[in-house]
Design an enzyme around this catalytic site. Structure first.
Site, short mmCIF file in Angstrom:
data_model
loop_
_atom_site.label_atom_id
_atom_site.label_comp_id
_atom_site.label_asym_id
_atom_site.label_seq_id
_atom_site.Cartn_x
_atom_site.Cartn_y
_atom_site.Cartn_z
CB ILE A 71 -0.95 -0.01 1.22
CG1 ILE A 71 -1.91 1.18 1.22
CG2 ILE A 71 -0.22 -0.09 2.54
CD1 ILE A 71 -3.02 1.06 2.29
CB SER A 72 1.12 4.22 -2.12
OG SER A 72 1.20 3.52 -3.33
CD GLN A 73 5.69 7.87 0.50
OE1 GLN A 73 6.46 7.24 -0.20
NE2 GLN A 73 6.03 8.92 1.21
#
Ligand code: SAH
Length: 226
Positions: A71-73
């Site tokens: 999951i992206s930052q």
């Protein structure tokens, strides 16, 4: 499952205060869209992660969601969404490629009337769908398919956001943009510098490309056949 998730709320690390700090950080990082910040302030990001990682949910870092995916930052999620929302084309119907945990789709679902999201890994697709149902999203359609082909039967889209990086922008995604709509997409080979791009369809045949910043994404994996 719902109960234990709720129990996490008690830890404190996943509380409203933690999300408030995340919002402050996003503002410092230059995110300005108030509607987006309000959605991210409310949306419990920790529900989209494995419980073992829940306490780290609001850190400004990408985290594993299983199956080799991440999951992206929060900053990147916010930046990409802000770029999409800055479109001059009205946003009624958008496509996300790479459902993953469903977090990005959930944000879009609070801001846009109709959201389509495609994922190629069945387990992630199923898990995200179950969570989005649990959270009562009725305007997000998820499907199990190779997003490098877009979602032809629902095209054209008022915007497309891709959360995995292809080496080259897939032609199908360009073709499925409405005129005036934009595609937000990271591109570049794994292990090399990747860049986030905004590609706007200016008319039937022309596209304008803008490079935003360097990023790091998992690869957009193309299936051999369709
Ligand atoms: N938007 C997600 C981020 C997921 S990471 C979130 O908010 O959690 C990128 C996702 O893209 C992974 O789940 C990966 O399986 C998926 N993906 C990679 N190639 C794909 C393809 N060709 N079609 C659809 N999904 C793809």
């Amino acid at each position: 499952m719902a109960l234990s998730r709720l129990a996490i709320e008690g830890i404190g690390m996943t509380s409203q205060r933690t999300r408030d700090r995340m919002i402050l950080r996003l503002r410092e990082q230059g995110i300005q869209n108030e509607a987006l910040l309000a959605v991210m302030r409310k949306l419990p990001r920790h529900l989209f992660m494995d419980q073992a990682l829940a306490t780290r949910s609001y850190e400004d870092t990408a985290l594993p969601i299983g199956h080799g995916q991440t999951i992206s930052q929060p900053y990147i999620v916010a930046r990409m969404t802000e770029l999409l929302l800055a479109s001059e084309h009205p946003l009624e119907k958008v496509l996300e490629v790479g459902t993953g945990s469903g977090y990005q789709a959930a944000i879009l679902g609070k801001l846009i009337a109709k959201v389509y999201s495609v994922e190629r890994i069945q387990a992630l697709h199923k898990q995200a769908r179950a969570l989005l149902d649990e959270l009562a999203y009725r305007n997000i359609r998820t499907s199990l398919s190779d997003g490098s082909w877009g979602l032809a039967y629902e095209a054209p889209f008022d915007g497309i956001i891709v959360t995995a990086a292809p080496a080259e922008i897939p032609q199908a995604l360009l073709e499925q943009l409405a005129v005036g709509a934009r595609l937000i997409i990271p591109t570049g080979k794994q292990g090399e510098v990747q860049v986030l791009k905004v590609v706007t369809r200016t008319n039937e045949t022309d596209y304008q490309e803008q490079v935003i910043e360097s990023v790091q994404f998992v690869p957009l994996v193309r299936s051999e056949r369709l």
